[in-house]
Design an enzyme around this catalytic site. Structure first.
Site, mmCIF file in Angstrom:
data_model
loop_
_atom_site.group_PDB
_atom_site.id
_atom_site.type_symbol
_atom_site.label_atom_id
_atom_site.label_comp_id
_atom_site.label_asym_id
_atom_site.label_seq_id
_atom_site.Cartn_x
_atom_site.Cartn_y
_atom_site.Cartn_z
ATOM 1 N N MET A 11 -28.004 -13.254 -77.443
ATOM 2 C CA MET A 11 -29.081 -12.451 -78.013
ATOM 3 C C MET A 11 -28.491 -11.275 -78.782
ATOM 4 S SD MET A 11 -31.895 -13.821 -76.902
ATOM 5 C CE MET A 11 -33.181 -12.620 -77.166
ATOM 6 N N ALA A 13 -27.203 -10.767 -81.592
ATOM 7 C CA ALA A 13 -25.937 -10.864 -82.320
ATOM 8 C C ALA A 13 -26.159 -10.815 -83.829
ATOM 9 C CB ALA A 13 -25.212 -12.153 -81.937
ATOM 10 N N GLY A 14 -27.412 -10.696 -84.249
ATOM 11 C CA GLY A 14 -27.664 -10.614 -85.691
ATOM 12 C C GLY A 14 -27.826 -11.960 -86.369
ATOM 13 N N LYS A 15 -28.129 -13.010 -85.582
ATOM 14 C CA LYS A 15 -28.283 -14.349 -86.165
ATOM 15 C C LYS A 15 -29.409 -14.399 -87.199
ATOM 16 C CE LYS A 15 -29.189 -16.284 -82.243
ATOM 17 N NZ LYS A 15 -28.990 -15.102 -81.404
ATOM 18 N N GLU A 88 -34.229 -19.924 -84.012
ATOM 19 C CA GLU A 88 -34.581 -20.261 -82.615
ATOM 20 C C GLU A 88 -34.351 -21.752 -82.354
ATOM 21 O OE1 GLU A 88 -37.960 -16.735 -82.252
ATOM 22 O OE2 GLU A 88 -38.635 -18.785 -82.491
ATOM 23 N N ALA A 89 -33.239 -22.236 -82.908
ATOM 24 C CA ALA A 89 -32.938 -23.675 -82.849
ATOM 25 C C ALA A 89 -32.694 -24.168 -81.426
ATOM 26 C CB ALA A 89 -31.721 -23.978 -83.721
ATOM 27 N N CYS A 145 -19.420 -7.365 -75.630
ATOM 28 C CA CYS A 145 -19.871 -6.854 -74.339
ATOM 29 C C CYS A 145 -19.643 -5.345 -74.310
ATOM 30 C CB CYS A 145 -19.045 -7.544 -73.256
ATOM 31 S SG CYS A 145 -19.377 -6.992 -71.579
ATOM 32 N N CYS A 147 -17.748 -3.876 -72.513
ATOM 33 C CA CYS A 147 -16.333 -3.606 -72.245
ATOM 34 C C CYS A 147 -15.477 -3.848 -73.489
ATOM 35 C CB CYS A 147 -15.832 -4.503 -71.114
ATOM 36 S SG CYS A 147 -15.757 -6.242 -71.567
#
Ligand SMILES: [Zn+2]
Length: 203
Positions: A11, A13-15, A88-89, A145, A147
């Protein structure tokens, strides 16, 4: 020959931003694109694809049982389609992924799918499983993440702000998703001790 692409990520990630930008690039050159978005969790007939940075475009919706090859072929016959985009594949059915492959193979139109690889429990979605199996070109959209490592997993925070460890694959509502690396995902899911308790293997 045209290819079937799968851009996958966690989620946030800018897709969707990538999808809208890529479609815009086609349209700017006077070419026609067809956009699809999952209708499973939407009402009405019009699907709006919107990205977190404010871009949005109208898209057609796909639902279970829809024949995407037929829809694209019909449009292509009336007026040429140069690229098909699917947001939303992860919600595609396996058969629909095969239909998309046929759009590439038989209509010679590239198909660009964007979606999540796994759900909050670390399991593949149906559409993602089929795309990972048969897409020509797999591209990971990277995000990080907290981290700094690559985030490959996602946790879901419920309305109480706590990490959900069980439940439906998709929650409708105000749940928030957070992308994590695999190590921190296992900790948040209660499957491994936090770093602090593993001092002797640190580093
Ligand atoms: Zn991490």
């Amino acid at each position: 020959m045209a290819k079937l692409y799968f851009h996958y990520a966690t989620m946030n990630a800018g897709k969707t931003t990538m999808l809208l930008q890529a479609s815009y690039n086609y349209r700017e050159r006077g070419m026609t694109t067809m956009l699809f978005v999952a209708g499973h969790y939407r009402k009405g007939d019009s699907g709006l694809i919107s990205s977190r940075i404010g871009l949005e475009t109208e898209a057609e919706m796909f639902r279970d049982g829809d024949d995407l090859f037929a829809r694209v072929a019909e449009h292509h016959q009336r007026s040429a389609v140069h690229c098909v985009f699917v947001d939303e594949a992860q919600f595609l059915e396996e058969e629909q992924v095969w239909q998309l492959a046929r759009i590439a193979d038989r209509l010679n139109i590239p198909v660009m799918c964007y979606g999540l690889r796994t759900d909050f429990q670390g399991k593949l979605f149906s559409g993602s499983r089929a795309l990972l199996a048969i897409a020509d070109d797999l591209r990971e959209v990277r995000t990080i993440c907290r981290c700094g490592r690559k985030a490959t997993m996602v946790v879901r925070l419920g309305p109480d702000g706590k990490v959900a460890r069980q439940g439906e694959q998709v929650a409708i509502g105000k749940d928030v998703y957070v992308s994590l690396c695999r190590r921190h995902w296992e900790e948040e899911m209660g499957r491994a001790a936090p770093d602090d308790f593993i001092g002797f293997i640190r580093n």
